[in-house]
Write a protein that holds these residues in place. Structure first.
Motif, PDB file in Angstrom:
ATOM      1  N   HIS A 117      -0.152   0.365  10.951  1.00 43.62           N
ATOM      2  CA  HIS A 117      -0.955   0.285   9.731  1.00 43.62           C
ATOM      3  C   HIS A 117      -0.098  -0.211   8.567  1.00 43.62           C
ATOM      4  O   HIS A 117      -0.523  -1.060   7.781  1.00 43.62           O
ATOM      5  CB  HIS A 117      -1.561   1.660   9.413  1.00 43.62           C
ATOM      6  N   HIS A 147       3.987   2.223   1.689  1.00 40.97           N
ATOM      7  CA  HIS A 147       2.971   2.866   0.852  1.00 40.97           C
ATOM      8  C   HIS A 147       2.506   4.230   1.371  1.00 40.97           C
ATOM      9  O   HIS A 147       2.167   5.108   0.609  1.00 40.97           O
ATOM     10  CB  HIS A 147       1.764   1.925   0.644  1.00 40.97           C
ATOM     11  N   ASP A 148       2.493   4.421   2.696  1.00 41.42           N
ATOM     12  CA  ASP A 148       1.999   5.680   3.274  1.00 41.42           C
ATOM     13  C   ASP A 148       3.134   6.589   3.735  1.00 41.42           C
ATOM     14  O   ASP A 148       2.925   7.449   4.593  1.00 41.42           O
ATOM     15  CB  ASP A 148       1.068   5.380   4.465  1.00 41.42           C
ATOM     16  N   LYS A 151       2.789  10.302   4.416  1.00 42.08           N
ATOM     17  CA  LYS A 151       2.116  10.839   5.606  1.00 42.08           C
ATOM     18  C   LYS A 151       3.110  11.507   6.551  1.00 42.08           C
ATOM     19  O   LYS A 151       2.747  12.373   7.334  1.00 42.08           O
ATOM     20  CB  LYS A 151       1.361   9.721   6.339  1.00 42.08           C
ATOM     21  N   ASP A 231      -4.591  -2.151   1.575  1.00 51.46           N
ATOM     22  CA  ASP A 231      -4.842  -0.908   2.316  1.00 51.46           C
ATOM     23  C   ASP A 231      -6.341  -0.754   2.589  1.00 51.46           C
ATOM     24  O   ASP A 231      -6.759  -0.476   3.710  1.00 51.46           O
ATOM     25  CB  ASP A 231      -4.322   0.261   1.469  1.00 51.46           C
TER      26      ASP A 231
HETATM   27 FE   LIG Z   1      -2.594   3.169   4.056  1.00 52.03          FE
END
Ligand SMILES: [Fe+2]
Ligand SMILES: [Fe+2]
Length: 269
Positions: A117, A147-148, A151, A231
């Motif tokens: 992703h 960006h993530d 997580k 995104d």
């Molecule tokens: Fe994302």
């Protein structure tokens, strides 16, 4: 709001100190990648001290694609053969996947889906940057790749976080809203904590902090909006009623081909 879970996740985000365990190498590399004035030599100077990255670079330089039958064993020569921009992409991907995530013993499938992703969003943001003539394309790529990053904290601290993500995606729910409801913190906030601790450039930290936010984010609007649009394209593929959505819809084939190339290149198949 579940304060106990929030506190645990906040602590995990704060404690995610991968960099010191690697003698600051990752910290330095991220700094170099985020600084447009840094040179090829700056990156060589850091990479030469890391076995994992060096061995992969040597391996790639000696692949049939690059070596043309000549053995390359000198790291700097290997990096010159591959090229600065390619090396930056490889190093970022390796740090992201091998050095950080595998060390934390995440499930292979979760790790791969987060990585994939992130790369997709990175490729899309780079295309948007090129087509709309805003921001520097390699910078758009790198920030989107990260960006993530918040997580990771949830993968480490929440049981079955991967399943929660898949459910959110299937039900078209915004995962950051879901996280805030359930845990009192979302991956944007966790990512922001990591960004600050790891000394990412300030605009990177902003994009990580606000990539799900609906309204105006104040600073670094064009960079934040680019990451957000890239995104969103993958979170709601049918929703292309924006300039960015239309551009990415047209470029979908290019992104898919780029993904295949990267996955083959890093021998992830
Ligand atoms: Fe994302
Ligand atoms: Fe996100």
């Amino acid at each position: 709001m579940n304060l106990t879970v929030r506190d645990t996740l906040l602590q995990k985000a704060t404690d995610l100190k991968i960099i010191p365990t690697l003698n600051g190498i990752i910290n330095k590399v991220f700094h170099i990648l985020g600084n447009k004035n840094s040179s090829f030599n700056d990156l060589c100077d850091v990479v030469q001290y890391d076995q994992a990255i060096s061995s992969k670079i040597i391996s790639i330089a000696n692949s049939a694609y690059y070596s043309r039958g000549v053995e390359i064993f000198h790291l700097q020569r290997a990096m010159l053969t591959i090229g600065f921009e390619e090396i930056k992409g490889i190093v970022t991907a390796l740090l992201f996947m091998d050095n950080i995530l595998k060390k934390l013993k995440l499930k292979e499938e979760d790790l791969f889906s987060l990585w994939k992703h992130s790369i997709e969003v990175a490729c899309a943001a780079k295309i948007l940057s090129e087509r709309m003539l805003v921001e520097d394309p390699p910078k758009a790529y790198t920030v989107s790749l990260l960006h993530d990053i918040g997580k990771i904290v949830f993968y480490l601290g929440v049981e079955n976080y991967g399943a929660l993500l898949r459910d959110a995606e299937m039900n078209r729910q915004d995962v950051s809203v879901l996280e805030k409801q359930r845990f009192g913190i979302d991956h944007q906030e966790a990512g922001y904590i990591i960004s600050v601790k790891w000394k990412f450039p300030e605009d990177f930290a902003y994009a990580i902090r606000y990539h799900h936010e609906k309204g105006d984010t104040g600073k670094y609007v064009s960079l934040v909006n680019m990451v957000k649009a890239a995104d969103q394209f993958f979170l709601s593929p049918g929703d292309v009623n924006t300039t960015e959505g239309l551009i990415l819809q047209k470029e979908r084939g290019r992104i898919t081909r780029e993904m295949e190339k990267i996955i083959n290149f890093l021998q992830l198949v």
